[in-house]
Write a protein that holds these residues in place. Structure first.
Motif, PDB file in Angstrom:
ATOM      1  N   GLU A 132       9.963  18.398 -80.501  1.00  0.00           N
ATOM      2  CA  GLU A 132       9.222  18.840 -81.689  1.00  0.00           C
ATOM      3  C   GLU A 132       8.684  20.262 -81.503  1.00  0.00           C
ATOM      4  OE1 GLU A 132       6.149  16.005 -82.313  1.00  0.00           O
ATOM      5  OE2 GLU A 132       7.528  14.295 -82.378  1.00  0.00           O
ATOM      6  N   ILE A 133       8.111  20.509 -80.336  1.00  0.00           N
ATOM      7  CA  ILE A 133       7.499  21.815 -80.065  1.00  0.00           C
ATOM      8  C   ILE A 133       8.534  22.930 -80.098  1.00  0.00           C
ATOM      9  CG2 ILE A 133       6.395  23.183 -78.249  1.00  0.00           C
ATOM     10  CD1 ILE A 133       4.977  20.544 -77.397  1.00  0.00           C
ATOM     11  N   MET A 134       9.704  22.678 -79.514  1.00  0.00           N
ATOM     12  CA  MET A 134      10.739  23.705 -79.408  1.00  0.00           C
ATOM     13  C   MET A 134      11.732  23.654 -80.563  1.00  0.00           C
ATOM     14  SD  MET A 134       9.519  24.871 -76.606  1.00  0.00           S
ATOM     15  CE  MET A 134      10.664  26.111 -76.042  1.00  0.00           C
ATOM     16  N   SER A 135      11.372  22.912 -81.608  1.00  0.00           N
ATOM     17  CA  SER A 135      12.212  22.822 -82.819  1.00  0.00           C
ATOM     18  C   SER A 135      13.638  22.380 -82.507  1.00  0.00           C
ATOM     19  CB  SER A 135      12.225  24.171 -83.558  1.00  0.00           C
ATOM     20  OG  SER A 135      10.911  24.555 -83.919  1.00  0.00           O
ATOM     21  N   GLY A 136      13.760  21.475 -81.552  1.00  0.00           N
ATOM     22  CA  GLY A 136      15.066  20.899 -81.243  1.00  0.00           C
ATOM     23  C   GLY A 136      15.979  21.778 -80.408  1.00  0.00           C
ATOM     24  N   ASP A 137      15.488  22.899 -79.904  1.00  0.00           N
ATOM     25  CA  ASP A 137      16.312  23.815 -79.105  1.00  0.00           C
ATOM     26  C   ASP A 137      16.450  23.251 -77.688  1.00  0.00           C
ATOM     27  OD1 ASP A 137      17.440  25.853 -77.633  1.00  0.00           O
ATOM     28  OD2 ASP A 137      16.200  27.435 -78.481  1.00  0.00           O
ATOM     29  N   LYS A 138      17.553  22.550 -77.457  1.00  0.00           N
ATOM     30  CA  LYS A 138      17.726  21.860 -76.173  1.00  0.00           C
ATOM     31  C   LYS A 138      17.755  22.824 -74.995  1.00  0.00           C
ATOM     32  CE  LYS A 138      20.467  18.430 -73.695  1.00  0.00           C
ATOM     33  NZ  LYS A 138      21.592  17.477 -73.724  1.00  0.00           N
ATOM     34  N   ASP A 139      18.398  23.975 -75.156  1.00  0.00           N
ATOM     35  CA  ASP A 139      18.463  24.932 -74.052  1.00  0.00           C
ATOM     36  C   ASP A 139      17.065  25.380 -73.634  1.00  0.00           C
ATOM     37  OD1 ASP A 139      21.198  24.795 -73.994  1.00  0.00           O
ATOM     38  OD2 ASP A 139      21.520  26.619 -75.173  1.00  0.00           O
ATOM     39  N   SER A 140      16.202  25.604 -74.619  1.00  0.00           N
ATOM     40  CA  SER A 140      14.825  26.026 -74.314  1.00  0.00           C
ATOM     41  C   SER A 140      14.049  24.908 -73.625  1.00  0.00           C
ATOM     42  CB  SER A 140      14.105  26.450 -75.593  1.00  0.00           C
ATOM     43  OG  SER A 140      14.698  27.600 -76.159  1.00  0.00           O
ATOM     44  N   ILE A 141      14.295  23.671 -74.072  1.00  0.00           N
ATOM     45  CA  ILE A 141      13.619  22.528 -73.454  1.00  0.00           C
ATOM     46  C   ILE A 141      14.056  22.384 -71.996  1.00  0.00           C
ATOM     47  CG2 ILE A 141      13.214  20.041 -73.534  1.00  0.00           C
ATOM     48  CD1 ILE A 141      13.879  20.174 -76.545  1.00  0.00           C
ATOM     49  N   VAL A 142      15.352  22.473 -71.762  1.00  0.00           N
ATOM     50  CA  VAL A 142      15.886  22.345 -70.399  1.00  0.00           C
ATOM     51  C   VAL A 142      15.312  23.441 -69.500  1.00  0.00           C
ATOM     52  CG1 VAL A 142      17.963  22.520 -68.979  1.00  0.00           C
ATOM     53  CG2 VAL A 142      17.992  21.153 -71.079  1.00  0.00           C
ATOM     54  N   SER A 143      15.271  24.666 -70.018  1.00  0.00           N
ATOM     55  CA  SER A 143      14.730  25.780 -69.250  1.00  0.00           C
ATOM     56  C   SER A 143      13.265  25.519 -68.886  1.00  0.00           C
ATOM     57  CB  SER A 143      14.837  27.081 -70.060  1.00  0.00           C
ATOM     58  OG  SER A 143      14.238  28.157 -69.378  1.00  0.00           O
ATOM     59  N   LEU A 144      12.498  25.012 -69.845  1.00  0.00           N
ATOM     60  CA  LEU A 144      11.086  24.714 -69.619  1.00  0.00           C
ATOM     61  C   LEU A 144      10.915  23.611 -68.574  1.00  0.00           C
ATOM     62  CD1 LEU A 144       8.348  24.452 -72.336  1.00  0.00           C
ATOM     63  CD2 LEU A 144       8.599  22.618 -70.678  1.00  0.00           C
ATOM     64  N   VAL A 145      11.708  22.567 -68.701  1.00  0.00           N
ATOM     65  CA  VAL A 145      11.606  21.427 -67.791  1.00  0.00           C
ATOM     66  C   VAL A 145      12.021  21.812 -66.372  1.00  0.00           C
ATOM     67  CG1 VAL A 145      12.640  19.192 -67.251  1.00  0.00           C
ATOM     68  CG2 VAL A 145      11.820  19.650 -69.560  1.00  0.00           C
ATOM     69  N   LEU A 146      13.027  22.652 -66.248  1.00  0.00           N
ATOM     70  CA  LEU A 146      13.449  23.088 -64.917  1.00  0.00           C
ATOM     71  C   LEU A 146      12.364  23.935 -64.256  1.00  0.00           C
ATOM     72  CD1 LEU A 146      17.220  23.944 -65.452  1.00  0.00           C
ATOM     73  CD2 LEU A 146      16.274  22.127 -64.029  1.00  0.00           C
ATOM     74  N   ARG A 147      11.595  24.652 -65.055  1.00  0.00           N
ATOM     75  CA  ARG A 147      10.507  25.453 -64.493  1.00  0.00           C
ATOM     76  C   ARG A 147       9.338  24.567 -64.072  1.00  0.00           C
ATOM     77  NH1 ARG A 147       8.778  30.839 -67.397  1.00  0.00           N
ATOM     78  NH2 ARG A 147       7.865  31.057 -65.327  1.00  0.00           N
TER      79      ARG A 147
END
Length: 317
Positions: A132-147
């Motif tokens: 919801e926060i990243m508006s469904g942008d999976k690449d951004s979510i993955v990048s955030l989670v890896l950090r």
């Protein structure tokens, strides 16, 4: 030696039943050998409170998931990784694989194997909140989670609450920049984020606090009480609130330092050198408050010896 280190680091371990400790030591020595077992237990005293069946089951699951060689490395890095039931670990892995794919899941585990301790429901909930926060942008979510893999161990209500507080404080665009820079902020309860912001704003002003937060978002993970007490202690050490605030602006992480630690160093030095001289030394070496206890003690001891020798030289001159 191991026992001495453990009881010094975690005195509460002495309340653990002897049979529990004995069973835990036996299973770790059986699985990893005497030397490695000692290293793991010293690193993580919680190892001594875990049922042997849980440790064996978790170890077997971890070996199956990543292979024995990688499993050894992961346990050495994070002993807590095998203190959860094997079913929890398997569920977490399956959930992560479904969300991220096997390649990214493996990469995530190598960075933080402790993620396998999270129930799959927690991981799914946190992922939904990030979606919801990243508006469904999976690449951004993955990048955030890896950090910051730990975000996936945080309840969804915590993630959403922190995000709502950040948006209210900074606006959506700045909030997105901040969580991209430091995703760990999303692990803080909403009240903590709001309290930290209000306290810092009351001390420094709103505009200065915005710059401070952008410089070091971790300040928003600090309880307001800790910030107030650190500010008060630093004001004493530096002789004025203005000097303390200048230091906080240069080094925002100072608000996360325990006031007890700050005051212990201050009083020890002031008692020997006097308040004015102690304040002068703290102005020259502000980073001393962020040192570990042993390093702080050594710094104070060396400074006192140096000053004593210097005074003696002057007396004899």
């Amino acid at each position: 030696e191991v026992a001495r280190k453990l009881t010094s680091k975690s005195p509460g371990i002495l309340r653990t039943p002897p049979e529990t400790v004995s069973g835990a030591v036996s299973v770790f020595q059986d699985l990893f050998g005497y030397e490695m077992a000692g290293a793991l237990i010293t690193k993580c005293s919680a190892c001594l409170t875990s049922p042997p069946s849980t440790v064996r089951g978790a170890w077997n699951v971890l070996k199956t998931l990543v292979g024995e060689a990688d499993a050894y490395n992961l346990v050495l890095k994070t002993p807590m990784a095998i203190l959860s039931p094997g079913t929890t670990m398997q569920g977490a892995f399956d959930c992560l694989e479904q969300l991220l794919g096997i390649e990214i899941t493996t990469k995530l585990l190598r960075k933080n194997p402790g993620i396998l301790r999270a129930p799959r429901e927690t991981i799914n909930g946190s992922w939904s909140a990030l979606h919801e926060i990243m508006s469904g942008d999976k690449d951004s979510i993955v990048s955030l989670v890896l950090r910051c893999p730990e975000v996936l161990r945080s309840p969804s209500r915590t993630v959403r609450g922190a995000w709502e507080a950040l948006v209210h404080i900074l606006g959506k665009e700045r909030a997105l920049e901040l969580i991209t820079q430091n995703p760990a902020v999303l692990r803080s309860p909403q009240k903590t984020v709001q309290g930290a912001w209000r306290t810092l704003s009351s001390i420094l002003g709103g505009n200065t606090t915005i710059g401070l937060v952008q410089k070091n978002p971790d300040v928003l993970r600090t309880p307001s009480k800790t910030i107030r007490e650190a500010h008060s202690a630093l004001s004493l050490c530096y002789g004025s609130e203005q000097m303390a605030e200048q230091l906080i602006c240069r080094s925002p992480s100072m608000v996360r330092v325990s006031s007890e630690r700050i005051l212990q160093v201050y009083h020890r030095l002031a008692d020997v050198l006097g308040e004015t001289e102690a304040q002068r030394e703290f102005l020259k070496y502000p980073s001393v408050f962020k040192l570990g206890r042993a390093a702080q003690t050594a710094w104070v001891d060396d400074l006192i010896k140096f000053k004593a020798a210097d005074d003696e030289d002057r007396r004899l001159a």
